[in-house]
Design a protein around this motif. Structure first.
Motif, PDB file in Angstrom:
ATOM      1  N   ASN A  43       5.646  -0.976   7.461  1.00  0.00           N
ATOM      2  CA  ASN A  43       6.421  -0.962   6.211  1.00  0.00           C
ATOM      3  C   ASN A  43       5.756  -1.744   5.087  1.00  0.00           C
ATOM      4  O   ASN A  43       6.429  -2.325   4.247  1.00  0.00           O
ATOM      5  CB  ASN A  43       7.821  -1.503   6.465  1.00  0.00           C
ATOM      6  CG  ASN A  43       7.766  -2.920   7.033  1.00  0.00           C
ATOM      7  OD1 ASN A  43       6.684  -3.501   7.155  1.00  0.00           O
ATOM      8  ND2 ASN A  43       8.934  -3.451   7.363  1.00  0.00           N
ATOM      9  N   PRO A  45       4.088  -1.468   1.780  1.00  0.00           N
ATOM     10  CA  PRO A  45       3.861  -0.466   0.725  1.00  0.00           C
ATOM     11  C   PRO A  45       2.541  -0.671  -0.015  1.00  0.00           C
ATOM     12  O   PRO A  45       2.072   0.256  -0.702  1.00  0.00           O
ATOM     13  CB  PRO A  45       5.047  -0.672  -0.213  1.00  0.00           C
ATOM     14  CG  PRO A  45       5.451  -2.095  -0.012  1.00  0.00           C
ATOM     15  CD  PRO A  45       5.176  -2.409   1.430  1.00  0.00           C
ATOM     16  N   PHE A  48      -0.413   1.878   1.054  1.00  0.00           N
ATOM     17  CA  PHE A  48      -0.402   3.296   0.710  1.00  0.00           C
ATOM     18  C   PHE A  48      -1.253   3.620  -0.529  1.00  0.00           C
ATOM     19  O   PHE A  48      -1.957   4.634  -0.550  1.00  0.00           O
ATOM     20  CB  PHE A  48       1.033   3.779   0.521  1.00  0.00           C
ATOM     21  CG  PHE A  48       1.854   3.660   1.771  1.00  0.00           C
ATOM     22  CD1 PHE A  48       1.439   4.269   2.951  1.00  0.00           C
ATOM     23  CD2 PHE A  48       3.033   2.935   1.794  1.00  0.00           C
ATOM     24  CE1 PHE A  48       2.186   4.159   4.111  1.00  0.00           C
ATOM     25  CE2 PHE A  48       3.784   2.817   2.947  1.00  0.00           C
ATOM     26  CZ  PHE A  48       3.359   3.424   4.119  1.00  0.00           C
ATOM     27  N   LEU A  71       5.661   9.977   3.440  1.00  0.00           N
ATOM     28  CA  LEU A  71       6.232   8.879   2.654  1.00  0.00           C
ATOM     29  C   LEU A  71       7.573   9.268   2.047  1.00  0.00           C
ATOM     30  O   LEU A  71       8.472   8.424   1.919  1.00  0.00           O
ATOM     31  CB  LEU A  71       5.263   8.473   1.545  1.00  0.00           C
ATOM     32  CG  LEU A  71       3.950   7.798   1.983  1.00  0.00           C
ATOM     33  CD1 LEU A  71       3.156   7.378   0.763  1.00  0.00           C
ATOM     34  CD2 LEU A  71       4.235   6.584   2.851  1.00  0.00           C
ATOM     35  N   PHE A  76       9.385   5.711   0.882  1.00  0.00           N
ATOM     36  CA  PHE A  76       8.465   4.787   0.207  1.00  0.00           C
ATOM     37  C   PHE A  76       8.077   5.262  -1.205  1.00  0.00           C
ATOM     38  O   PHE A  76       7.472   4.520  -1.961  1.00  0.00           O
ATOM     39  CB  PHE A  76       7.182   4.617   1.040  1.00  0.00           C
ATOM     40  CG  PHE A  76       7.353   3.699   2.216  1.00  0.00           C
ATOM     41  CD1 PHE A  76       7.493   2.342   2.035  1.00  0.00           C
ATOM     42  CD2 PHE A  76       7.387   4.200   3.513  1.00  0.00           C
ATOM     43  CE1 PHE A  76       7.652   1.491   3.113  1.00  0.00           C
ATOM     44  CE2 PHE A  76       7.552   3.362   4.593  1.00  0.00           C
ATOM     45  CZ  PHE A  76       7.687   2.012   4.402  1.00  0.00           C
ATOM     46  N   GLU A  77       8.429   6.497  -1.532  1.00  0.00           N
ATOM     47  CA  GLU A  77       8.019   7.054  -2.827  1.00  0.00           C
ATOM     48  C   GLU A  77       8.710   6.342  -3.994  1.00  0.00           C
ATOM     49  O   GLU A  77       8.262   6.409  -5.131  1.00  0.00           O
ATOM     50  CB  GLU A  77       8.338   8.554  -2.879  1.00  0.00           C
ATOM     51  CG  GLU A  77       7.619   9.293  -3.991  1.00  0.00           C
ATOM     52  CD  GLU A  77       8.012  10.769  -4.018  1.00  0.00           C
ATOM     53  OE1 GLU A  77       7.246  11.561  -4.569  1.00  0.00           O
ATOM     54  OE2 GLU A  77       9.085  11.105  -3.495  1.00  0.00           O
ATOM     55  N   PHE A  79       8.813   3.242  -4.575  1.00  0.00           N
ATOM     56  CA  PHE A  79       8.016   2.122  -5.083  1.00  0.00           C
ATOM     57  C   PHE A  79       7.141   2.614  -6.242  1.00  0.00           C
ATOM     58  O   PHE A  79       6.472   3.646  -6.136  1.00  0.00           O
ATOM     59  CB  PHE A  79       7.129   1.551  -3.976  1.00  0.00           C
ATOM     60  CG  PHE A  79       7.885   0.783  -2.928  1.00  0.00           C
ATOM     61  CD1 PHE A  79       8.129  -0.578  -3.086  1.00  0.00           C
ATOM     62  CD2 PHE A  79       8.361   1.418  -1.793  1.00  0.00           C
ATOM     63  CE1 PHE A  79       8.825  -1.282  -2.124  1.00  0.00           C
ATOM     64  CE2 PHE A  79       9.060   0.718  -0.826  1.00  0.00           C
ATOM     65  CZ  PHE A  79       9.301  -0.637  -0.988  1.00  0.00           C
ATOM     66  N   VAL A  82       3.430   2.957  -5.395  1.00  0.00           N
ATOM     67  CA  VAL A  82       3.149   4.132  -4.549  1.00  0.00           C
ATOM     68  C   VAL A  82       3.200   5.407  -5.385  1.00  0.00           C
ATOM     69  O   VAL A  82       2.332   6.287  -5.276  1.00  0.00           O
ATOM     70  CB  VAL A  82       4.151   4.199  -3.380  1.00  0.00           C
ATOM     71  CG1 VAL A  82       3.937   5.480  -2.579  1.00  0.00           C
ATOM     72  CG2 VAL A  82       3.999   2.980  -2.480  1.00  0.00           C
TER      73      VAL A  82
END
Length: 736
Positions: A43, A45, A48, A71, A76-77, A79, A82
């Motif tokens: 996890n 970020p 990535f 992702l 996570f997108e 962020f 990212v």
């Protein structure tokens, strides 16, 4: 077990970051694959963006898309870092649609987000969309970085807008970017392409100037047709500023020398480039040297540079081909093209084909011209306006007017150049009404060149009303009095229509005259049977301080010839020699014709026999002797000698045979007349009959020499009446 997995993931994360730092992108993706196999607990970020950067560096679009999908599933997108890395990855892989979708789906954006998207759009050539997004980012308060700002400036530059340049300049100053050298140079590039004076002011205000600043300023002067100032700035750069020029600087300086046709300065720059090592290592410099020497009429030096170039490209070949054509060495240019095409296996591009069409014009090779047309079609160059305009020009020069018209009609957009080529070609081929019709259908505003071609067409038509109309167009455009070439063409058009007084008034209205305009008015008087006024204008020209050239002397001699002014003609020839103007064959031929017309055959023959060693009598001189024999009896030996010379010099020209036949007919030597006719048939000589044109209303009637009017076509009485009406025009027309 959980702590071991966590430690392993942290170790893999550190490995990925270290691989990224060392630029080992495959190891980055290999480490990420190990993380994926270890489980879903990862996890971090911050890893990535590194992974997407690796995909971008390796151009692995498919793998990046798979990582993007995983992702999204894991959330996570959201962020910002990212999302920025995803948009940047797609941009660098050339998938702009995915990049824009990713950007538009971002919940939160920062300045990096906008820089990624604006930079990507501009970097891929989407200037309009990139500038639109930049304007939107400014409204939202985001600031560009230096790289993005430089691209924004260059995008504004692509639109060649001086107003946009000023706006971006003021923004740069307000935003505090003005002190950055790359930004200053980019702003300077905008002004350099719009206004050289503004560029110079900005250049003078710059506290620090590097080689790019100097190169842009020099190029600005060269592009603005101020090559002398460009060379002075280069001198200042080297001597006073002591800034080392680069290859781009040398290329601009050589272009300035080419524009000025100054080989001496160009040779000095060549020596300078050799000392700095630019001569051998840069193909752009060598191509510029070839162009400079060619335009300075030193094609041998151009060929030496070309021959010594090891890294030739298509531009190198095109430069030497164009140089040979520019120096009228057409046969060598043709051989060079064959060498380029068949021995070096280099494909001809649009520029090569345009040069070849110039060769076609010289040799009048109709088949070769059509072959090049076929190549243009096969290569898909039909949208290239320069190639099509050159093709039209070549077709008309080869007298293939209908083919030229077909090409012209097929063009979707007919610009000023193509219209100019078509109008000029039609006028040259004796179809002036079509040329005038094309001008009337033009959508673009006519420039000086096209107005000159229009006046030429009016001259060919010999229609005074059309010449007045064209003169009115030139006046409304402000060209008739301010542009010397247009003003001279107006004078010539009126002269060919026989309106010599109007031609003189048009000549007097030209504000700044030159030798060409004086030559035209002298020739106009001569052609219209006013030799005294022609010689008076010749003397007036010299009193005004203009030095006659070879063409001016020829016009004055022609006036003496047609007016039978032998003494004046011989005095002009003598003054020409005294003024250190070497008479050519044309000048001597004119004197021979003048003496022959006056019946002074012995003096004419004496002149031919005593010509300078480097001047050989041509067919025109011997033809003048032969024409004089026709009006003088008992000139047998002279007649036979003149006939022999004329037929030897021009065996395929019909005029010599017709003239000889008329001489024999005047002496009632019918056997010799029959011999001339037999020779014409045996040698397949194409007989071209002379003709006269009479304008009746709006229709031009053409009468061939020896042709009898048909009963159904035109009664002789009607022809006489048409001629009388034309003769009465002089009494009814009011000259402008």
């Amino acid at each position: 077990m959980g702590s071991n997995l966590c430690s392993k993931l942290q170790a893999l994360s550190s490995k990925i970051k270290q691989a990224s730092f060392n630029g080992k992108w495959r190891e980055v993706l290999s480490g990420y694959s190990e993380i994926q196999r270890a489980g879903n607990q990862f996890n971090d970020p911050f890893v990535f963006p590194i992974v997407f950067k690796a995909c971008a560096k390796l151009s692995w679009l498919l793998q990046g898309k798979c990582i993007h999908a995983s992702l999204i599933k894991r959330g996570f997108e959201s962020f910002v870092s990212v999302g920025n890395s995803i948009a940047d990855f797609y941009m660098k892989c050339g998938d702009l649609c995915s990049a824009m979708r990713g950007f538009d789906c971002m919940i939160a954006r920062d300045s990096v987000s906008w820089n990624v998207i604006v930079f990507g759009l501009l970097d891929h050539g989407f200037a309009e969309e990139g500038l639109r997004r930049f304007s939107k980012s400014r409204v939202l308060g985001f600031e560009p970085n230096v790289s993005t700002l430089v691209l924004v400036i260059h995008a504004c530059r692509s639109f060649r807008s001086y107003v946009d340049g000023e706006k971006i300049h003021s923004y740069v100053i307000r935003s505090g970017f003005w002190g950055i050298s790359s930004v200053q140079n980019s702003i300077l590039c905008i002004y350099a392409e719009c206004d050289s004076s503004s560029a110079r002011r900005l250049f003078d205000e710059m506290s620090e100037r590097d080689v790019i600043s100097w190169s842009v300023a020099i190029r600005s002067y060269v592009q603005s047709q101020e090559s002398v100032l460009g060379l002075k700035m280069f001198q200042e750069m080297v001597r006073e500023a002591r800034t080392e020029p680069d290859c781009i600087t040398i290329t601009s300086v050589l272009k300035a020398c080419a524009v000025l046709e100054d080989v001496d300065v160009g040779r000095s720059v060549h020596g300078f480039s050799i000392r700095k090592g630019f001569d051998l290592e840069d193909v752009f410099v060598r191509n510029s040297l070839i162009d400079m020497y060619s335009k300075g009429f030193d094609v041998d030096s151009a060929f030496r540079v070309f021959d010594e170039t090891t890294c030739r490209n298509t531009v190198s070949w095109n430069s030497i081909l164009a140089g040979l054509v520019h120096n009228q060495r057409y046969e060598e240019a043709l051989k060079m093209f064959h060498l380029m095409r068949y021995e070096e296996a280099i494909e001809a591009d649009e520029v090569s084909l345009v040069t070849l069409l110039q060769i076609c014009k010289f040799f009048e090779q109709t088949l070769f011209c059509k072959s090049i047309h076929g190549v243009i079609i096969r290569r898909g160059y039909e949208l290239n306006e320069v190639a099509l305009s050159s093709l039209i020009d070549a077709y008309t020069s080869c007298n293939l007017v209908d083919d030229a018209r077909t090409v012209f009609d097929s063009m979707t957009y007919k610009d000023v150049v193509s219209c100019s080529s078509m109008i000029s070609g039609l006028a040259r081929c004796g179809r002036p009404n079509e040329a005038i019709s094309i001008f009337s259908q033009m959508r673009d505003k006519a420039n000086a060149i096209i107005v000159i071609h229009l006046l030429d067409a009016c001259s060919v038509s010999a229609d005074l009303r059309k010449s007045k109309w064209a003169h009115g167009i030139a006046l409304r455009r402000g060209l008739a009095t301010n542009d010397i070439s247009v003003g001279t063409s107006v004078v010539e058009a009126y002269a060919k229509c026989g309106a010599i007084e109007t031609a003189r008034r048009a000549f007097d209205q030209i504000t700044t005259k030159n030798v060409v305009s004086w030559t035209v008015i002298i020739s106009a008087y001569a052609v219209n049977g006013l030799p005294d006024k022609a010689l008076a204008s010749f003397e007036e020209m010299k009193r005004e301080g203009y030095t006659p050239n070879a063409v001016t002397y020829l016009a004055a001699l022609s006036a003496c010839n047609h007016g039978g002014l032998i003494r004046e003609g011989l005095m002009i020839l003598k003054s020409m020699v005294e003024d250190h103007n070497k008479p050519s064959l044309q000048h001597y031929s004119c004197i021979v014709d003048m003496l022959s017309r006056a019946g002074e055959l012995d003096k004419a023959m004496e002149l031919i026999k005593n010509l300078p060693e480097d001047v050989k009598p041509g067919a025109s001189a011997w033809g003048a002797i032969l024409s004089g024999c026709r009006n003088r009896s008992k000139s047998g030996i002279v007649t036979l000698e003149a006939i022999a010379e004329v037929l030897e010099l021009e065996p395929l020209c019909s005029s010599g045979y017709l003239l000889a036949s008329s001489v024999f007919a005047a002496e009632k030597s019918w056997e010799d007349v029959a011999t001339m006719r037999r020779l014409v048939k045996e040698r397949n000589v194409r007989v071209v009959a002379g003709y006269s044109m009479v304008l009746e209303g709006t229709k031009a009637r053409r009468f061939l020499a020896g042709e009898k009017p048909k009963q159904s076509d035109c009664e002789l009485n009607d022809v006489v009446q048409s001629l009388h009406r034309c003769m009465r025009l002089d009494d009814t027309i009011k000259w402008i």
